[in-house]
Design a protein around this motif. Structure first.
Motif, PDB file in Angstrom:
ATOM      1  N   LYS A   4       0.852  -1.184   0.000  1.00 35.04           N
ATOM      2  CA  LYS A   4       0.000   0.000   0.000  1.00 35.04           C
ATOM      3  C   LYS A   4       0.892   1.240   0.000  1.00 35.04           C
ATOM      4  N   LEU A   5       0.587   2.177  -0.881  1.00 34.84           N
ATOM      5  CA  LEU A   5       1.361   3.420  -0.955  1.00 34.84           C
ATOM      6  C   LEU A   5       0.477   4.592  -0.541  1.00 34.84           C
ATOM      7  N   TYR A   6       0.934   5.340   0.440  1.00 36.33           N
ATOM      8  CA  TYR A   6       0.242   6.560   0.860  1.00 36.33           C
ATOM      9  C   TYR A   6       0.864   7.761   0.156  1.00 36.33           C
ATOM     10  N   VAL A   7       0.016   8.530  -0.514  1.00 38.38           N
ATOM     11  CA  VAL A   7       0.466   9.760  -1.177  1.00 38.38           C
ATOM     12  C   VAL A   7      -0.425  10.903  -0.729  1.00 38.38           C
ATOM     13  N   ASP A   8      -0.029  12.136  -1.014  1.00 38.88           N
ATOM     14  CA  ASP A   8      -0.877  13.265  -0.645  1.00 38.88           C
ATOM     15  C   ASP A   8      -2.054  13.354  -1.600  1.00 38.88           C
ATOM     16  N   SER A   9      -3.156  13.861  -1.106  1.00 37.59           N
ATOM     17  CA  SER A   9      -4.383  13.818  -1.905  1.00 37.59           C
ATOM     18  C   SER A   9      -4.345  14.733  -3.131  1.00 37.59           C
ATOM     19  N   LEU A  10      -3.457  15.726  -3.144  1.00 38.30           N
ATOM     20  CA  LEU A  10      -3.297  16.558  -4.343  1.00 38.30           C
ATOM     21  C   LEU A  10      -2.305  15.943  -5.328  1.00 38.30           C
ATOM     22  N   HIS A  11      -1.643  14.884  -4.914  1.00 34.28           N
ATOM     23  CA  HIS A  11      -0.601  14.247  -5.732  1.00 34.28           C
ATOM     24  C   HIS A  11       0.485  15.246  -6.108  1.00 34.28           C
ATOM     25  N   GLY A  12       0.783  16.147  -5.201  1.00 35.83           N
ATOM     26  CA  GLY A  12       1.793  17.168  -5.469  1.00 35.83           C
ATOM     27  C   GLY A  12       3.179  16.790  -4.992  1.00 35.83           C
ATOM     28  N   ILE A  35      -3.653  10.938   1.628  1.00 35.90           N
ATOM     29  CA  ILE A  35      -3.649  11.647   2.908  1.00 35.90           C
ATOM     30  C   ILE A  35      -3.793  13.135   2.600  1.00 35.90           C
ATOM     31  N   ASP A  36      -4.705  13.782   3.273  1.00 35.13           N
ATOM     32  CA  ASP A  36      -4.970  15.200   3.019  1.00 35.13           C
ATOM     33  C   ASP A  36      -4.020  16.068   3.837  1.00 35.13           C
ATOM     34  N   LEU A  37      -2.944  16.524   3.195  1.00 36.26           N
ATOM     35  CA  LEU A  37      -1.938  17.332   3.905  1.00 36.26           C
ATOM     36  C   LEU A  37      -2.496  18.697   4.302  1.00 36.26           C
ATOM     37  N   GLU A  38      -3.351  19.262   3.418  1.00 35.42           N
ATOM     38  CA  GLU A  38      -3.912  20.591   3.703  1.00 35.42           C
ATOM     39  C   GLU A  38      -4.750  20.569   4.975  1.00 35.42           C
ATOM     40  N   ALA A  39      -5.417  19.452   5.216  1.00 42.57           N
ATOM     41  CA  ALA A  39      -6.228  19.313   6.430  1.00 42.57           C
ATOM     42  C   ALA A  39      -5.399  18.815   7.614  1.00 42.57           C
ATOM     43  N   GLY A  40      -4.095  18.612   7.379  1.00 46.32           N
ATOM     44  CA  GLY A  40      -3.217  18.185   8.464  1.00 46.32           C
ATOM     45  C   GLY A  40      -3.375  16.728   8.872  1.00 46.32           C
ATOM     46  N   PRO A  46      -4.924   8.370  12.189  1.00 44.83           N
ATOM     47  CA  PRO A  46      -3.977   7.306  12.510  1.00 44.83           C
ATOM     48  C   PRO A  46      -2.639   7.425  11.784  1.00 44.83           C
ATOM     49  N   TYR A  47      -2.520   8.391  10.835  1.00 43.32           N
ATOM     50  CA  TYR A  47      -1.310   8.411  10.005  1.00 43.32           C
ATOM     51  C   TYR A  47      -0.051   8.687  10.818  1.00 43.32           C
ATOM     52  N   ARG A  48      -0.160   9.588  11.763  1.00 41.48           N
ATOM     53  CA  ARG A  48       0.997   9.955  12.570  1.00 41.48           C
ATOM     54  C   ARG A  48       1.593   8.743  13.281  1.00 41.48           C
ATOM     55  N   ASP A  49       0.724   7.859  13.733  1.00 39.67           N
ATOM     56  CA  ASP A  49       1.228   6.655  14.409  1.00 39.67           C
ATOM     57  C   ASP A  49       1.745   5.609  13.424  1.00 39.67           C
ATOM     58  N   LEU A  50       1.193   5.652  12.223  1.00 39.15           N
ATOM     59  CA  LEU A  50       1.631   4.685  11.205  1.00 39.15           C
ATOM     60  C   LEU A  50       3.011   5.062  10.671  1.00 39.15           C
ATOM     61  N   ALA A  51       3.154   6.334  10.299  1.00 36.27           N
ATOM     62  CA  ALA A  51       4.346   6.783   9.571  1.00 36.27           C
ATOM     63  C   ALA A  51       5.299   7.522  10.511  1.00 36.27           C
ATOM     64  N   LEU A  52       6.482   6.977  10.693  1.00 31.46           N
ATOM     65  CA  LEU A  52       7.465   7.534  11.633  1.00 31.46           C
ATOM     66  C   LEU A  52       7.672   9.034  11.452  1.00 31.46           C
ATOM     67  N   THR A  53       7.774   9.490  10.221  1.00 30.92           N
ATOM     68  CA  THR A  53       8.119  10.883   9.958  1.00 30.92           C
ATOM     69  C   THR A  53       6.890  11.768   9.738  1.00 30.92           C
ATOM     70  N   ALA A  54       5.707  11.161   9.737  1.00 35.82           N
ATOM     71  CA  ALA A  54       4.464  11.903   9.495  1.00 35.82           C
ATOM     72  C   ALA A  54       4.475  12.628   8.149  1.00 35.82           C
ATOM     73  N   ARG A  55       5.225  12.088   7.211  1.00 34.84           N
ATOM     74  CA  ARG A  55       5.283  12.670   5.874  1.00 34.84           C
ATOM     75  C   ARG A  55       4.810  11.642   4.843  1.00 34.84           C
ATOM     76  N   VAL A  56       4.471  12.125   3.664  1.00 35.23           N
ATOM     77  CA  VAL A  56       4.230  11.224   2.538  1.00 35.23           C
ATOM     78  C   VAL A  56       5.461  11.268   1.644  1.00 35.23           C
ATOM     79  N   PRO A  57       5.729  10.158   0.926  1.00 30.52           N
ATOM     80  CA  PRO A  57       4.968   8.926   0.876  1.00 30.52           C
ATOM     81  C   PRO A  57       5.300   7.997   2.043  1.00 30.52           C
ATOM     82  N   ALA A  58       4.417   7.025   2.263  1.00 31.54           N
ATOM     83  CA  ALA A  58       4.721   5.897   3.141  1.00 31.54           C
ATOM     84  C   ALA A  58       4.323   4.629   2.404  1.00 31.54           C
ATOM     85  N   LEU A  59       5.113   3.603   2.589  1.00 40.18           N
ATOM     86  CA  LEU A  59       4.811   2.301   2.002  1.00 40.18           C
ATOM     87  C   LEU A  59       4.511   1.325   3.125  1.00 40.18           C
ATOM     88  N   VAL A  60       3.485   0.507   2.922  1.00 38.98           N
ATOM     89  CA  VAL A  60       3.247  -0.598   3.855  1.00 38.98           C
ATOM     90  C   VAL A  60       3.356  -1.896   3.061  1.00 38.98           C
TER      91      VAL A  60
END
Ligand SMILES: [Ca+2]
Ligand SMILES: [Ca+2]
Ligand SMILES: [Ca+2]
Ligand SMILES: [Ca+2]
Lengths: 208, 208
Positions: A4-12, A35-40, A46-60
């Motif tokens: 699973k790949l997490y990307v920002d919702s604007l794909h920017g 993941i909606d970065l604009e909405a934080g 749950p993303y903050r707990d999933l992704a160590l750096t709280a950034r996109v992308p994340a791979l699971v």
């Protein structure tokens, strides 16, 4: 096996695109989650707990979670190696080192270009003003380095993921009409035509 | 075989220190050369032509020139591998991916900490003021991630270069008296006692 790949919702995110390209080049099936970065939402559960750096992308990958695009592409190249899967890094140690050098550099330098020539202008044609003096200096530095590196369709004998990253950085200038030598324009245009990049661009149009 | 490492003349670059530590951990003999960043010598000849990114550190290995500290450490770990030389990255793919994740993150995020808690304050005790709100948020992010990662003297079973990098980032806070959990203080202090780090700190005193 699930990916699973997490990307920002604007794909920017150029780094989200980079991992997306790695997965596509390897022909790996994966689920895409936004993941909606604009909405934080990256900084919230749950993303903050999933992704160590709280950034996109994340791979699971089967429960193993990883952030930072270059680390993800390296991981995928090790776990899904050539010849069964398309290699995304050069096999030769010196070439591989140079690819890593380019990736690390593009992620930690040239900040004024990234600020004044955002991916919103590359992906969505968002208008930009003239480059500041700092951004012009960064552009000169990028062009000087790229001119040393590029002498054909790919940096090395075969395509690698650093090609996509370098083409995106060059396109920040090219697509905004900033002056870039023709050799580099041709290189970036060629990289942009690759199927995985075109898939990313198509995604922009369908999802936004 | 010859190895030459270019570092900044103030020895303030955490990335120069990182490669210095890799070379020392591996027991590799190398020549140290300094570049005066304050005088702009990195942007002038001959360094600009030598080093693709015009940044320190740069490594020259038998004529092969490489910049970007993480790319250099990876290269050295491949060309001078275990068991003959001490490994600086974990052998296991997931652990190695996590080490790369940490290195990439520390080089591309947490900018307010890097700005307000420069290595001048870590290496030379240069005075600093209170953290801004942005830097406090970055510190919270760093501490939250480090707290998840650290549960002993090293991140993984054995020491790796990401340990040194993470300890340096934590020491930006610790050595300036900012609040950091005791577990992380102990971890950073232990990392700081390693011989290669102590060699770097000794170098500061003799050369400046
Ligand atoms: Ca949105
Ligand atoms: Ca070439
Ligand atoms: Ca000086
Ligand atoms: Ca551990």
């Amino acid at each position: 096996m699930t990916l699973k790949l997490y990307v920002d919702s604007l794909h920017g995110s150029p780094y989200a695109m980079s991992v997306f390209v790695t997965l596509k080049e390897k022909g790996l099936p994966f689920e895409l989650e936004t993941i909606d970065l604009e909405a934080g939402h990256n900084l919230a559960q749950p993303y903050r707990d999933l992704a160590l750096t709280a950034r996109v992308p994340a791979l699971v990958h089967d429960g193993f979670v990883l952030t930072e695009s270059s680390a993800i592409s390296e991981y995928l190249d090790e776990v899904f190696p050539a010849p069964e899967y398309h290699a995304v890094y050069p096999r030769n140690s010196q070439r591989r080192a140079q690819a890593r050098q380019i990736q690390a550099w593009l992620r930690s330098d040239l900040m004024p270009i990234r600020a004044e020539r955002s991916t919103m202008s590359v992906f969505y044609g968002q208008a930009t003003g003239p480059l500041s003096a700092e951004a012009r200096a960064a552009a000169d530095k990028l062009i000087r380095a790229a001119d040393r590196l590029v002498d054909g369709p790919n940096l090395f004998t075969r395509w690698c993921i650093a090609d996509t990253d370098l083409a995106l950085m060059l396109n920040r200038l090219i697509m905004n009409g900033d002056e870039v030598p023709q050799k580099l324009k041709d290189y970036a245009a060629g990289q942009w035509q690759r199927d995985p990049v075109q898939s990313w661009l198509k995604l922009l149009k369908t999802q936004n």
